[in-house]
Scaffold this motif. Structure first.
Motif, mmCIF file in Angstrom:
data_model
loop_
_atom_site.group_PDB
_atom_site.id
_atom_site.type_symbol
_atom_site.label_atom_id
_atom_site.label_comp_id
_atom_site.label_asym_id
_atom_site.label_seq_id
_atom_site.Cartn_x
_atom_site.Cartn_y
_atom_site.Cartn_z
ATOM 1 N N MET A 14 49.944 45.005 49.352
ATOM 2 C CA MET A 14 48.736 44.366 48.913
ATOM 3 C C MET A 14 48.446 44.847 47.494
ATOM 4 O O MET A 14 48.509 46.034 47.213
ATOM 5 C CB MET A 14 47.590 44.702 49.864
ATOM 6 C CG MET A 14 46.284 44.161 49.441
ATOM 7 S SD MET A 14 45.044 44.638 50.643
ATOM 8 C CE MET A 14 44.094 43.169 50.630
ATOM 9 N N THR A 15 48.118 43.923 46.622
ATOM 10 C CA THR A 15 47.809 44.252 45.233
ATOM 11 C C THR A 15 46.407 43.758 44.895
ATOM 12 O O THR A 15 46.052 42.629 45.210
ATOM 13 C CB THR A 15 48.822 43.572 44.290
ATOM 14 O OG1 THR A 15 50.138 43.938 44.706
ATOM 15 C CG2 THR A 15 48.598 44.013 42.869
ATOM 16 N N ALA A 16 45.617 44.592 44.265
ATOM 17 C CA ALA A 16 44.266 44.216 43.849
ATOM 18 C C ALA A 16 44.198 44.249 42.327
ATOM 19 O O ALA A 16 44.721 45.153 41.690
ATOM 20 C CB ALA A 16 43.238 45.160 44.433
ATOM 21 N N THR A 17 43.558 43.241 41.770
ATOM 22 C CA THR A 17 43.400 43.166 40.327
ATOM 23 C C THR A 17 41.916 43.175 39.993
ATOM 24 O O THR A 17 41.142 42.437 40.589
ATOM 25 C CB THR A 17 44.028 41.863 39.786
ATOM 26 O OG1 THR A 17 45.363 41.769 40.277
ATOM 27 C CG2 THR A 17 44.048 41.867 38.282
ATOM 28 N N THR A 18 41.529 44.030 39.060
ATOM 29 C CA THR A 18 40.135 44.097 38.652
ATOM 30 C C THR A 18 40.033 43.868 37.151
ATOM 31 O O THR A 18 40.982 44.093 36.412
ATOM 32 C CB THR A 18 39.514 45.458 38.992
ATOM 33 O OG1 THR A 18 40.240 46.470 38.320
ATOM 34 C CG2 THR A 18 39.556 45.714 40.488
ATOM 35 N N THR A 19 38.874 43.418 36.723
ATOM 36 C CA THR A 19 38.627 43.235 35.295
ATOM 37 C C THR A 19 37.306 43.901 34.939
ATOM 38 O O THR A 19 36.431 44.077 35.786
ATOM 39 C CB THR A 19 38.545 41.745 34.928
ATOM 40 O OG1 THR A 19 37.484 41.148 35.668
ATOM 41 C CG2 THR A 19 39.848 41.018 35.244
ATOM 42 N N VAL A 20 37.158 44.251 33.706
ATOM 43 C CA VAL A 20 35.918 44.835 33.215
ATOM 44 C C VAL A 20 35.029 43.685 32.766
ATOM 45 O O VAL A 20 35.447 42.846 31.970
ATOM 46 C CB VAL A 20 36.207 45.796 32.044
ATOM 47 C CG1 VAL A 20 34.909 46.350 31.481
ATOM 48 C CG2 VAL A 20 37.143 46.904 32.470
ATOM 49 N N PRO A 21 33.785 43.619 33.288
ATOM 50 C CA PRO A 21 32.914 42.506 32.890
ATOM 51 C C PRO A 21 32.543 42.604 31.407
ATOM 52 O O PRO A 21 32.392 43.690 30.856
ATOM 53 C CB PRO A 21 31.688 42.665 33.781
ATOM 54 C CG PRO A 21 31.728 44.071 34.250
ATOM 55 C CD PRO A 21 33.154 44.500 34.247
ATOM 56 N N GLU A 22 32.406 41.450 30.790
ATOM 57 C CA GLU A 22 32.024 41.408 29.384
ATOM 58 C C GLU A 22 30.529 41.682 29.256
ATOM 59 O O GLU A 22 29.753 41.360 30.149
ATOM 60 C CB GLU A 22 32.346 40.035 28.801
ATOM 61 C CG GLU A 22 33.825 39.720 28.798
ATOM 62 C CD GLU A 22 34.103 38.334 28.229
ATOM 63 O OE1 GLU A 22 33.192 37.724 27.642
ATOM 64 O OE2 GLU A 22 35.234 37.877 28.387
#
Length: 53
Positions: A1-9
């Motif tokens: 399982m792979t999770a991808t996160t981003t930093v909110p602008e």
């Protein structure tokens, strides 16, 4: 399982140091005034409904 996160602008408009021209007391007072006006019309409508039956 792979999770991808981003930093909110960051937001386009900074509302951190914005002051409103009214306080909580004024908001409650105007809400109560509106409730008094609308409530009177609701009671008037109910009186017509109950009297016609």
């Amino acid at each position: 399982m792979t999770a991808t996160t981003t930093v909110p602008e960051p937001p386009l408009i900074d509302m951190g140091e914005t002051e409103l021209p009214f306080g909580v007391g004024a908001l409650i007072k105007s809400g109560n005034g509106l409730l008094g006006i609308v409530g009177a019309f609701v009671l008037l409508g109910l009186s017509f409904i109950l009297c016609l039956n």
